[in-house]
Scaffold this motif. Sequence first.
Motif, short mmCIF file in Angstrom:
data_model
loop_
_atom_site.label_atom_id
_atom_site.label_comp_id
_atom_site.label_asym_id
_atom_site.label_seq_id
_atom_site.Cartn_x
_atom_site.Cartn_y
_atom_site.Cartn_z
N THR A 237 2.00 14.55 -8.21
CA THR A 237 1.09 13.80 -8.09
C THR A 237 0.71 13.43 -6.78
O THR A 237 -0.14 13.33 -6.46
CB THR A 237 1.90 12.17 -8.51
OG1 THR A 237 2.17 12.22 -10.15
CG2 THR A 237 1.22 10.77 -8.45
N LYS B 234 -1.20 8.92 -13.05
CA LYS B 234 -1.34 10.84 -12.76
C LYS B 234 0.03 11.51 -13.48
O LYS B 234 -0.05 12.90 -13.92
CB LYS B 234 -0.91 10.88 -11.10
CG LYS B 234 -1.80 10.14 -10.68
CD LYS B 234 -3.22 10.50 -10.72
CE LYS B 234 -3.65 10.33 -9.17
NZ LYS B 234 -5.56 10.48 -9.77
N LYS C 123 -1.70 6.50 -7.14
CA LYS C 123 -1.13 7.28 -7.28
C LYS C 123 -0.23 6.41 -8.62
O LYS C 123 0.68 5.99 -7.65
CB LYS C 123 -0.88 8.72 -6.84
CG LYS C 123 -1.67 9.30 -6.16
CD LYS C 123 -1.54 10.14 -5.28
CE LYS C 123 -2.66 10.44 -4.60
NZ LYS C 123 -2.24 11.18 -2.99
N ASP D 131 -7.59 -0.12 -6.40
CA ASP D 131 -7.82 1.14 -5.52
C ASP D 131 -7.80 2.09 -6.42
O ASP D 131 -6.71 2.47 -7.16
CB ASP D 131 -6.77 1.04 -4.51
CG ASP D 131 -5.92 2.19 -3.80
OD1 ASP D 131 -7.22 3.58 -3.89
OD2 ASP D 131 -5.03 2.44 -2.97
N PRO D 132 -9.02 2.81 -6.70
CA PRO D 132 -9.16 3.75 -7.54
C PRO D 132 -8.43 5.26 -7.17
O PRO D 132 -8.32 6.00 -8.36
CB PRO D 132 -10.38 3.95 -7.27
CG PRO D 132 -11.30 2.92 -6.84
CD PRO D 132 -10.39 2.21 -6.18
N GLN D 133 -8.16 5.28 -5.73
CA GLN D 133 -7.07 6.24 -5.61
C GLN D 133 -5.46 6.33 -4.86
O GLN D 133 -4.83 6.98 -4.85
CB GLN D 133 -7.55 6.61 -4.08
CG GLN D 133 -8.72 6.65 -3.55
CD GLN D 133 -9.74 7.93 -4.48
OE1 GLN D 133 -9.36 8.47 -4.67
NE2 GLN D 133 -10.49 7.04 -4.91
N LEU E 9 -5.65 -0.08 -10.37
CA LEU E 9 -6.25 0.60 -9.82
C LEU E 9 -7.72 0.42 -10.03
O LEU E 9 -8.88 0.69 -8.90
CB LEU E 9 -6.53 2.13 -11.35
CG LEU E 9 -5.33 2.76 -11.30
CD1 LEU E 9 -5.62 3.39 -12.61
CD2 LEU E 9 -5.95 3.92 -10.80
N ASN F 110 0.93 -1.34 0.22
CA ASN F 110 0.08 0.28 0.22
C ASN F 110 0.95 1.30 -0.17
O ASN F 110 0.89 1.86 0.94
CB ASN F 110 -1.03 -0.42 1.01
CG ASN F 110 -1.93 1.49 1.07
OD1 ASN F 110 -2.29 1.32 -0.25
ND2 ASN F 110 -2.39 1.64 2.51
#
Length: 120
Positions: A118, A99, A77, A73-75, A70, A47
């Motif tokens: 980013t 990003k 970077k 985890d859509p967030q 993604l 993570n």
Amino acid sequence: MASSVLIVDDASFMRMMIKDILEKNQYVIAGEAENGKEAVEKYKELNPAFVTMDITMPEMDGIQALKEILAFDPQAKVIMCSAMGQQAMVIDAIQAGAKDFVVKPFQADRVLDAVQKTLG
């Protein structure tokens, strides 16, 4: 707290180069991966705050790995790293949710600029 990074590239010297740039600027290396499949597994395990991702790699390329990260985890970077002449793949990567991107050979300032943008 320093931001952690997962460095993904099939070439160990490229991973070392990025690692050196980021460590000198107080980023923590969460881990390294040498292909897209390993990148997805390590992202889930570690993570990290952000990922530097090569595009052309064996087993699973960086664009597919980006999509899988993604989806998990859509967030996430992710900054793509491409060689000269891969503009079409860079566009695919940005459309897939990357990003930013940096072009090899890396300039330390450009890598740090991409990371700072980013992370916001």
